[in-house]
Design a protein around this motif. Structure first.
Motif, PDB file in Angstrom:
ATOM      1  N   THR A 162       0.945  -1.461   0.012  1.00 49.67           N
ATOM      2  CA  THR A 162      -0.058   0.070  -0.029  1.00 49.67           C
ATOM      3  C   THR A 162       1.082   1.188  -0.081  1.00 49.67           C
ATOM      4  N   GLN A 170      -4.624   3.394   1.462  1.00 53.95           N
ATOM      5  CA  GLN A 170      -4.623   1.918   1.420  1.00 53.95           C
ATOM      6  C   GLN A 170      -4.669   1.512  -0.101  1.00 53.95           C
ATOM      7  N   THR A 171      -4.563   2.341  -1.259  1.00 52.87           N
ATOM      8  CA  THR A 171      -4.136   2.100  -2.385  1.00 52.87           C
ATOM      9  C   THR A 171      -2.988   0.947  -2.530  1.00 52.87           C
ATOM     10  N   ARG A 172      -3.157  -0.152  -3.254  1.00 52.67           N
ATOM     11  CA  ARG A 172      -2.226  -1.022  -3.469  1.00 52.67           C
ATOM     12  C   ARG A 172      -1.363  -0.833  -4.691  1.00 52.67           C
TER      13      ARG A 172
END
Length: 574
Positions: free
Chosen positions: A421, A459-461
């Protein structure tokens, strides 16, 4: 001396499993004793049960043999489980050390494609220890005992067993000698093929845009075919000798039967001894045949052991230094000369300067002037050829990497993020990071609003190397990572290479923020906009310091020859 010392580092990991090896040796002894069950069962059946025509004797022998066979199977299963756990224990004991070695290998001039070889070597050694190869090695010492039992049946049978053992031993040595070169060649061709694949994968865009698929594919196929040919030669040789050893063992077993029959005919042995001796000779030679069958794995493990020992020799384990207080006052560079790993050219000559808390230094100069080499010494990526870099008077070598890391922020020219993330990347993958510290670093880098616009925010992967972000976004997230935890020294190598005007404004604010909180910032710059917030400038050319001082003074000295040249140009044209 050094080689033996570092080899013992790998050996020490195995010595810590000495008790387990002793247990395997003891179990192997019991297994080899129980292996005699079949021989003595046949001897008793033919010499006692059949002549006496006693059913109770036969039943008793069958029950006893069944119990012993079950015990043998259980012990062999236990031995296999112990060997598997020895391999796992070796990996657990030295795996982190080998991972650290592989990660740092490129910093010592090792090609990136070859840096993972120590991990592959450790995996090869663990696989061998967990397989059937060590079983043959533990069974081989029992071969003389089996031969001695053969002599008890009859001297001629013992002589045949010795001859068979010598023959199979010769085949084993021939297998080793003839497979050494092709197996080594296969490893080299595999490394070349893997390196070519990794290079093509990293430059996929260039390959697609310039139509390099065909040319690279031909080169890959050539290396691949060379590897396959070498593997086939190794397999053919090992398989041929393996088949020969199996045929020899079967022929010897039949020969022992014929010899036993001759001895019975001449009244020198009993009928049961014929079958018993045949089984015993076959069991005596089985470890040799098993060793030949596993010879390819043994050779591969031996080569891996040597390579891993050599790699450990080149990068010894660092001792844990005494903990030092966090740096807060000065950065001193004392006559530092740099030679990039893997080269013989000095990139920086005797650079010396001193910075105090709250200062920011801009390093400028033409391409290949040694700017990046110098800043790599500041963050201890490379070790200086001569000189020292000190924080608050302590040389960087007096800190461990784990202790020094939180005090250093580094943004290299090519910003690469890790799969994970956005928050994990900013927090440097700490186990339990504080959310407020992550957001503070993002705000200091001026990237907080941009992150919030991502599909899942912090929390963007991201994919490998930060896939999913543009080059400018990766650079700004990399800047936030460098600022995480308010490190004392922040080194930025061409931080505005991929930034737009908004990103450059955020960069200037970040440098000012570092100075305001009492940190030190070093910026390598090609574009003047990166120098907006610095107060000192260092000019490098041909690896040597040409000027060092306040920004206004150094830039004035640089611009003066340009102004004179412009003033003289109309006169020359006139």
């Amino acid at each position: 001396m050094g080689q033996s010392r570092q080899t013992s580092e790998l050996s020490a990991a195995l010595r810590r499993s000495a008790a387990a090896f002793a247990g395997v040796a003891g179990i192997s002894g019991l297994v080899n004793l129980l292996t005699l069950t079949g021989s003595f069962f046949m001897l008793e059946v033919y010499d006692r049960a059949i002549p006496s025509r006693s059913i109770p004797t036969l039943v008793g022998l069958c029950i006893l043999a069944l119990v012993l066979f079950v015990a043998q199977g259980a012990l062999e299963a236990l031995r296999a489980r112990i060997l598997a756990r020895i391999g796992t224990a070796l990996d657990a004991d030295i795996g982190a050390r080998v991972f650290y070695l592989s990660v740092r290998a490129p910093l010592y001039g090792v090609q990136s494609e070859e840096a993972g070889q120590p991990l592959r070597d450790l995996n090869q050694i663990r696989t061998f220890l967990s397989g059937t190869g060590p079983t043959a090695l533990f069974d081989l010492p029992w071969l003389p005992a089996y031969v001695a039992l053969c002599f008890l049946f009859h001297p001629l049978i013992g002589a045949v067993a010795i001859g068979g053992a010598l023959l199979l031993g010769a085949l084993t040595l021939l297998t080793d000698w003839t497979t050494l070169r092709p197996s080594r060649a296969a490893s080299e061709h595999a490394a070349q093929r893997h390196a070519l694949f990794e290079a093509a994968r990293r430059n996929a865009e260039v390959v697609a845009a310039m139509g390099l698929h065909g040319a690279l594919c031909r080169r890959w196929e050539a290396a691949h075919h060379d590897e396959i040919d070498a593997q086939q030669r190794t397999a053919d040789i090992a398989g041929g000798f393996g088949a020969m050893s199996k045929a020899c063992r079967m022929a010897l077993q039949s020969g022992v039967l014929a010899l036993g029959a001759w001895l019975v005919i001449n009244g020198q042995a009993s009928g049961g001894s014929i079958i018993a001796a045949s089984i015993l000779v076959a069991r005596a030679l089985a470890p040799v045949e098993l060793a030949i069958a596993n010879w390819k794995g043994f050779v591969a493990a031996r080569q891996s052991w040597r390579r891993l020992s050599l790699a450990l020799h080149h990068l010894p384990a660092a001792t844990q230094p005494m903990a030092l207080p966090a740096p807060r006052a000065t950065l001193s560079v004392e006559a530092v000369s740099m030679m990039p790993p893997g080269t013989h050219l000095v990139a920086v000559y005797d650079a010396s300067f001193r910075l105090t808390a709250g200062q920011a230094l801009g390093i400028i100069g033409p391409s290949a002037s040694g700017k990046s080499s110098l800043v790599r010494a500041l963050v201890r990526v490379w070790t200086p050829l001569r000189g020292r870099v000190r924080l608050d008077g302590a040389a960087l070598e007096q800190w461990s990497a784990e202790d020094l890391g939180p005090h250093i922020g580094y943004l290299p020219q090519e910003t690469e993020l890790f799969a994970g993330t956005v928050a994990e990347n900013i927090a440097r993958f700490q186990t339990d990071p504080k959310a407020l510290a992550i957001v503070a670093a993002a705000k200091a880098a001026g990237v907080h609003e941009m992150i919030l616009r991502l599909p899942e925010g912090y929390q963007t992967r991201l994919g490998d190397r930060g896939a999913g972000l543009s080059a400018g976004q990766r650079q700004r997230v990399g800047l936030a990572r460098a600022l995480y935890g308010d490190p004392f020294l922040v080194v930025l190598d061409e931080p505005n290479a991929n930034l737009d005007s908004e990103g450059e404004v955020a960069l200037t604010q970040a440098i000012r923020g570092i100075r305001a909180r009492g940190g030190i910032c070093v910026v390598v710059a090609h574009r003047p906009s990166a120098l907006a917030a610095v107060d000192l400038v260092l000019l490098l050319a041909d690896g040597r310091m040409q000027a060092f001082g306040t920004k206004e003074e150094v830039l004035r000295r640089i611009s003066r020859p340009v102004d004179v040249a412009r003033a003289e140009q109309p006169r020359k044209s006139a």
